[in-house]
Each structure stands twice: as structure tokens, then as C-alpha cells.
Enzyme design. Structure first.
Site, PDB file in Angstrom:
ATOM      1  N   ILE A  84       0.828  -1.206   0.000  1.00 22.74           N
ATOM      2  CA  ILE A  84       0.000   0.000   0.000  1.00 22.74           C
ATOM      3  C   ILE A  84       0.861   1.254   0.000  1.00 22.74           C
ATOM      4  O   ILE A  84       0.534   2.253  -0.648  1.00 22.74           O
ATOM      5  CB  ILE A  84      -0.992   0.004   1.189  1.00 22.74           C
ATOM      6  N   SER A 112      11.563   0.870   7.422  1.00 24.58           N
ATOM      7  CA  SER A 112      11.020  -0.446   7.103  1.00 24.58           C
ATOM      8  C   SER A 112      12.122  -1.480   7.251  1.00 24.58           C
ATOM      9  O   SER A 112      13.271  -1.226   6.900  1.00 24.58           O
ATOM     10  CB  SER A 112      10.479  -0.460   5.664  1.00 24.58           C
ATOM     11  N   ARG A 113      11.779  -2.652   7.754  1.00 26.20           N
ATOM     12  CA  ARG A 113      12.787  -3.692   7.930  1.00 26.20           C
ATOM     13  C   ARG A 113      13.205  -4.305   6.598  1.00 26.20           C
ATOM     14  O   ARG A 113      14.321  -4.803   6.462  1.00 26.20           O
ATOM     15  CB  ARG A 113      12.252  -4.788   8.852  1.00 26.20           C
ATOM     16  N   LYS A 127      -5.668   2.873   7.388  1.00 26.82           N
ATOM     17  CA  LYS A 127      -6.814   2.162   7.948  1.00 26.82           C
ATOM     18  C   LYS A 127      -6.500   0.669   8.044  1.00 26.82           C
ATOM     19  O   LYS A 127      -5.722   0.139   7.234  1.00 26.82           O
ATOM     20  CB  LYS A 127      -8.064   2.433   7.112  1.00 26.82           C
ATOM     21  N   ASP A 144     -10.609  -6.069   6.626  1.00 26.53           N
ATOM     22  CA  ASP A 144      -9.634  -5.078   6.163  1.00 26.53           C
ATOM     23  C   ASP A 144     -10.175  -4.346   4.938  1.00 26.53           C
ATOM     24  O   ASP A 144     -10.174  -3.112   4.906  1.00 26.53           O
ATOM     25  CB  ASP A 144      -8.288  -5.737   5.865  1.00 26.53           C
TER      26      ASP A 144
END
Length: 308
Positions: A14, A36-37, A90, A168
Site C-alpha cells: 500500500i 522499514s525492515r 486504515k 480489512d
């Protein structure tokens, strides 16, 4: 205009598909870093965690949290403590009550907390709300079905507690529903289908109503292949209003009356920039409350295991 320097935290599908382009297209917003990993962007500072970002990163004013909902509360709290504005993808959290202390913290620090509902910014949603406001609504049906393997490939978190499963995408429909209907709705009953190997539902049927007894039904399913269905049908005393393509197209008795290109995420960032300019917050928890009530009232059935 002073640029709002934003760091994206969590760089999955996303974030790549929607957030990066939206930030680039909105005046007053600039992407300053990524945390971010497992992913990064060329020519941008990259950090493994939000803690590393806040400690060692470049100057930023805000964070956009695109991580799974199970970890967002702690990340949002860390960002607010550091004096940053916070945008929440969201759903805004894994539960309802965990948002209350974040709302209070945002008020105390005079920083923005923005719980986003991108589907509310689909181009036909506001025309639908205005049209319905002048008519008597007789019934509503939501048909929201998509292929989880297309939209959430390999994302195991969505099947864990707090991941919401089919809610979701379903919460997108509920976010539109709670925007366009003139009175609040609530859940009467729900049927939830759980794969034998998952902790979140793969399909759901909801019965809702409002204080006047308006009949509202919703069907969500993560197993649809082929064409995807993101439709809301509203019967009124002056015809049937249909929202399709996730709120992009509005039709009255089959005739299209509103349609425009998708700019949902650009609208989110325009609103975020405006909120941050004054430190105001925007946190509407109505869609999440409906999901929570569906879990509270839902009759659970077990279906075949999900194999991604």
C-alpha cells in the site's frame, strides 16, 4: 508554504502503490525518509525501525504509519512523544479503546492525529451523500468481495488477531456507509466464516440498522476471483442509487451521474497537510466500532483452511 516533511513507516504494497505517489503529487508535502525492515527507496534515508528513524533520522515533521494495525499504537505513541504529526492507515488500530490515549496525547502535544478512511475520498461518495440527504431511504445492501491473494499477497498478519481478515477491505465499505447515510447505523447480527487455520474471518455477513429501523445488509468475502465487487446499493423513494468501483461511480436507476479519476490518497495527504498546519486532529472511529461489534455479535463458523 512550509513543506510538511513526512516519513513513511512500513513500506509494503500500500505504501509503494499509493502513498509515495500521493505525497509527490500534493503541494506542501514531501517524502523525507522511509522506515522499514525489508524495503527502501533509492536516494532517501532508510531506517529499520521508527525508533531508529526518530533517533538518527533527518528532520521530519510527520510520520505516515503503513504498518500492520497490531503495531501501530506503540509507533504512533512514539511519534507523538517525539513531537511528530501522525497519519494512521486504515484501520487505525487493532482495537477501538487503544485509540483513546493517542487522541489524548495528540491533544496534549498539539500535534495532528489523522485516522484515515481513504474510501471516503472516492469521487462519488460526497455526491451520493448529498443525493441521499434529500430522499427517504428504504434499504441498503453492501456487496464487497475481492481476492485476498491479489490484494494481500503473502501477508500473514491479516489472518492474526487484530489483522481483521476480510474486514480489512470490508471496513472501507463501512467507512463509506457511515459517511453517506444521514443517521448512525449499528450491528444487529453477524455471521463470520473463519478458515480452520486462521484467527480472522475470510467472509462475513452483517445485518445492521439505524434508530428508525432502516434495513441494511452487508456481504464481505475474500475468496472472489475474476472481477472484484465493491458496490453499495441504496433503494429510496426516488429510485435506486448505486455506488460502484469502491465509490468511484454513482448511478441513479442505472444511469451514471458522477464519475471521476481516483485521487483518494492525494485527498488524504491534502487533508493531512491542512490539519498539520494548525495541529488539529481527525479521528472518526465509527467504521472500526462497527467491525468490533460484528466480532462481539458474530456467529462463528469454521470453513476450509486458507492456503495463500
Amino acid at each position: 508554504m512550509t513543506e510538511l516533511r513526512i516519513a513513511i513507516v512500513g513500506f509494503g504494497k500500500i505504501a509503494r502503490d499509493q502513498h509515495v505517489g500521493a505525497i509527490a503529487a500534493v503541494p506542501g508535502a514531501t517524502l523525507a525518509a522511509v522506515a522499514s525492515r525489508n524495503a527502501s527507496l533509492p536516494d532517501l534515508p532508510h531506517f529499520a525501525t521508527i525508533e531508529e528513524l526518530l533517533e538518527k533520522g533527518p528532520p521530519i515533521d510527520a510520520v505516515s504509519l503503513c504498518t500492520p494495525p497490531q503495531v501501530r499504537r506503540a509507533q504512533a505513541a512514539a511519534a507523538l512523544r517525539a513531537g511528530k504529526h501522525v497519519m494512521l492507515e486504515k484501520p487505525p488500530g487493532a482495537g477501538v479503546a487503544e485509540l483513546d490515549p493517542l487522541i489524548a496525547m495528540a491533544g496534549e502535544t498539539k500535534r495532528t492525529l489523522f485516522a484515515t478512511w481513504h474510501s471516503r475520498h472516492a469521487p462519488a461518495v460526497e455526491p451520493a451523500r448529498e443525493w441521499l440527504a434529500a430522499r427517504r431511504i428504504r434499504s441498503v445492501h453492501v456487496n464487497w468481495k475481492e481476492d485476498v491473494r491479489v490484494w494481500h499477497p503473502g501477508q500473514a498478519w491479516i489472518w492474526e488477531p487484530g489483522g481483521l481478515g476480510v474486514f480489512d477491505p470490508g471496513i472501507n465499505a463501512l467507512s463509506i456507509l457511515t459517511r453517506i447515510l444521514p443517521k448512525p447505523v449499528f450491528v444487529n447480527a453477524a455471521e463470520l466464516a473463519f478458515p480452520a487455520n486462521c484467527q480472522a474471518p475470510i467472509a462475513a455477513k452483517l445485518t445492521l440498522t439505524d434508530i428508525d429501523g432502516l434495513p441494511v445488509t452487508a456481504e464481505f468475502d475474500f475468496r472472489q476471483t475474476g472481477p472484484q465487487s465493491w458496490d453499495i446499493l441504496v433503494e429510496t423513494d426516488q429510485g435506486r442509487m448505486t455506488l460502484s468501483r469502491g465509490g468511484r461511480i454513482m448511478a441513479i436507476d442505472g444511469k451514471t451521474v458522477a464519475e471521476a479519476p481516483d485521487e483518494e490518497y492525494r485527498e488524504l495527504y491534502r487533508h493531512f497537510v491542512a490539519l498539520a498546519a494548525t495541529g488539529a486532529s481527525d479521528v472518526d472511529l465509527a467504521p472500526l466500532r462497527l467491525v468490533a461489534d460484528a466480532f462481539l455479535l458474530g456467529r462463528r463458523t469454521i470453513v476450509e483452511p486458507f492456503v495463500g
